[in-house]
Design an enzyme around this catalytic site. Structure first.
Site, short mmCIF file in Angstrom:
data_model
loop_
_atom_site.label_atom_id
_atom_site.label_comp_id
_atom_site.label_asym_id
_atom_site.label_seq_id
_atom_site.Cartn_x
_atom_site.Cartn_y
_atom_site.Cartn_z
N PHE A 128 0.83 -1.11 -0.02
CA PHE A 128 0.06 0.28 0.26
C PHE A 128 1.09 1.31 0.41
CE2 PHE A 128 -3.07 3.53 1.57
CZ PHE A 128 -4.13 3.27 0.94
N ASP A 197 0.43 -4.63 8.70
CA ASP A 197 -0.42 -3.42 8.40
C ASP A 197 -2.04 -4.62 8.46
OD1 ASP A 197 -2.13 -2.34 7.63
OD2 ASP A 197 -1.04 -0.80 6.26
N ARG A 369 -12.70 -5.00 -7.94
CA ARG A 369 -12.40 -5.32 -6.53
C ARG A 369 -12.87 -4.85 -5.66
NH1 ARG A 369 -8.81 -2.15 -1.81
NH2 ARG A 369 -10.27 -0.84 -1.92
C1 LIG Z 1 -6.31 2.04 4.14
C2 LIG Z 1 -4.45 1.67 4.38
C3 LIG Z 1 -4.20 2.63 4.72
C4 LIG Z 1 -4.73 3.70 5.37
O1 LIG Z 1 -4.29 4.80 5.72
P1 LIG Z 1 -4.38 6.26 7.07
O2 LIG Z 1 -3.07 6.79 7.11
O3 LIG Z 1 -5.22 5.98 8.09
O4 LIG Z 1 -5.70 6.88 5.37
C5 LIG Z 1 -2.91 1.68 5.41
N1 LIG Z 1 -2.58 1.32 4.84
C6 LIG Z 1 -3.32 -0.03 4.12
C7 LIG Z 1 -2.49 -1.02 3.65
C8 LIG Z 1 -4.48 -0.22 3.91
O5 LIG Z 1 -4.97 -0.67 3.28
#
Ligand SMILES: *Cc1c(COP(=O)(O)O)cnc(C)c1O
Length: 410
Positions: A128, A197, A369
């Site tokens: 991500f 994460d 998705r």
């Molecule tokens: C949705 C998501 C985020 C979101 O990060 P924010 O800082 O809360 O916007 C981070 N990592 C992953 C893998 C996600 O899917």
């Protein structure tokens, strides 16, 4: 297929749960992995916090002196303790604060400080974006060195320069799920720490952080936890690391005694030191409703339904729309609560589905998705997705010009 779907819905042990959410009956919502649905109890709770706790009781709401106050100051720990059982953590190991990005910054920094002489943060390309970008920020300050290895090469890349292995458990685009136990062990064997994460995991797939010996984790409040747009995120630190943990966003709320107003920072004992500034009470109040709901259903029931829904859809899609290439693992044990298919015109297909109130999303460059939020997705929604997609492709409806125009958020 529709008959089979209706039969599965009738015998679904979670069939009553959809009524706890504000979703129109004719909406098939496959985007709960991006923005969870609104729990019906949330508006009243938010109104109570605004009108009574803020409006009437004003600043006294921070405390809970008489046992009848709002106790705002304890919300980060209180919600953290409710999230803990969903991810195999103990009370006192999870706290709610800030966003995933900011919690990543705190925990990556803390991990680097715990491994002096090592600077590499190892991750995978295509993780991500924010996870990778946050490491770049630390790289800019010369505190970290970002290294990316493809999935199959991660274990080989774990050498004695690696301070931290940072991975997203369920991949946001493909739904592939890492073997958390194996990779945690491999990182530890190489002397590195691990940060998971859990943004696409919590509330949908089995997670047992303490069973695998994970060091750190972060996760999102607005996806499967249904905390609302921009809901605060959570962070996990294994108990064994808490006393030594140093995180650089040393704001006053993470101080041992914030209301002593001293000049020098002294971290709070335990998980509280992850706090930085004043907690976002309105957002946290909404998040608490979503977390209560998910915790009430229980992780086992959520996981079982999630797998059954995605298997039903994967098989139906392979039969009815075989030209779409499924890029998610076929084995439900190795994927998250989502399925993704590749198609050159995935964006337009997604828009055409949305026009029929079947809401999923598109991920660049060519992925359609669908997320299966087990608390409110029905089997009939899945059957409808498959049959209507067939119809959209056969009729050429997706070629309409308006379906090619992209908004700022996709
Ligand atoms: C949705 C998501 C985020 C979101 O990060 P924010 O800082 O809360 O916007 C981070 N990592 C992953 C893998 C996600 O899917």
């Amino acid at each position: 297929m529709r008959k089979e779907a209706a039969r599965l819905d009738a015998s679904d042990t979670l069939r009553e749960c959809r009524a706890l959410f504000e979703i129109a009956d004719d909406v098939a919502y496959f985007d709960g992995n991006s923005l969870g649905a609104l729990p019906k109890a949330a508006p009243a709770r938010i109104a109570e916090v605004v009108q009574s706790e803020w409006g009437q009781r004003l600043i006294s709401s921070w405390n809970d002196a008489d046992g009848e106050g709002a106790g705002w100051i304890d919300l980060p720990q209180r919600i953290g303790a409710k999230i803990a059982p969903l991810i195999g953590a103990r009370r006192g190991e999870v706290i709610v604060a800030d966003s995933v990005s900011i919690n990543l910054f705190k925990l990556i920094s803390a991990a680097l400080a715990m491994r002096p002489g090592r600077k590499v943060v190892l991750s995978e390309p295509g993780n991500f974006p924010t996870d990778l970008y946050m490491v770049e920020g630390l790289e800019m300050q010369d505190l970290a060195e970002r290294c990316l290895a493809e999935r199959a090469d991660i274990e080989a890349a774990l050498d004695d320069n690696v301070a931290l292995l940072m991975l997203t458990h369920v991949h946001y685009k493909t739904g592939e799920m890492f073997d958390m136990a194996r990779l945690t062990k491999a990182a530890h064997d190489a002397g590195a720490l691990v940060l998971w994460d859990l943004s696409h995991s919590v509330g949908a797939v089995p997670v047992d952080l303490n069973a695998v010996g994970a060091d750190f984790a972060v996760g999102c409040g607005y996806k499967y936890l249904n905390g609302g747009p921009g809901a605060p995120a959570f962070a996990f630190v294994a108990e064994r690391h808490q006393q030594a943990l140093k995180q650089p966003l040393s704001g006053w709320m993470g101080h041992a005694r914030p209301f002593d107003f001293t000049d020098d920072y002294e971290p709070a004992p335990g998980i509280d030191r992850l706090l930085c500034g004043t907690p976002q009470i309105l957002s946290m109040s909404a998040l608490e409703v979503g977390v209560d709901l998910m915790a009430g259903i229980g992780v086992d029931a959520l996981v079982a339904k999630s797998r059954a829904l995605s298997e039903f859809t994967r098989e139906a899609m392979a039969q009815v729309v075989p030209e779409l290439e499924c890029v998610s693992p076929a084995d439900p044990e190795t994927r998250g609560s989502q399925l993704s298919w590749r198609h050159a015109d995935a964006y337009a297909l997604c828009q055409a589905l949305i026009a029929r109130r079947i809401i999923g999303d598109f991920r660049a460059p060519d992925v359609l998705r669908m997320g299966f939020a087990p608390a409110y997705v029905r089997y009939v929604d899945c059957a409808r997705l498959v049959t209507e997609l067939r119809d959209i492709l056969d009729s050429g409806e997706w070629r309409k010009v308006e379906y090619a125009q992209r908004g700022a958020v996709t």
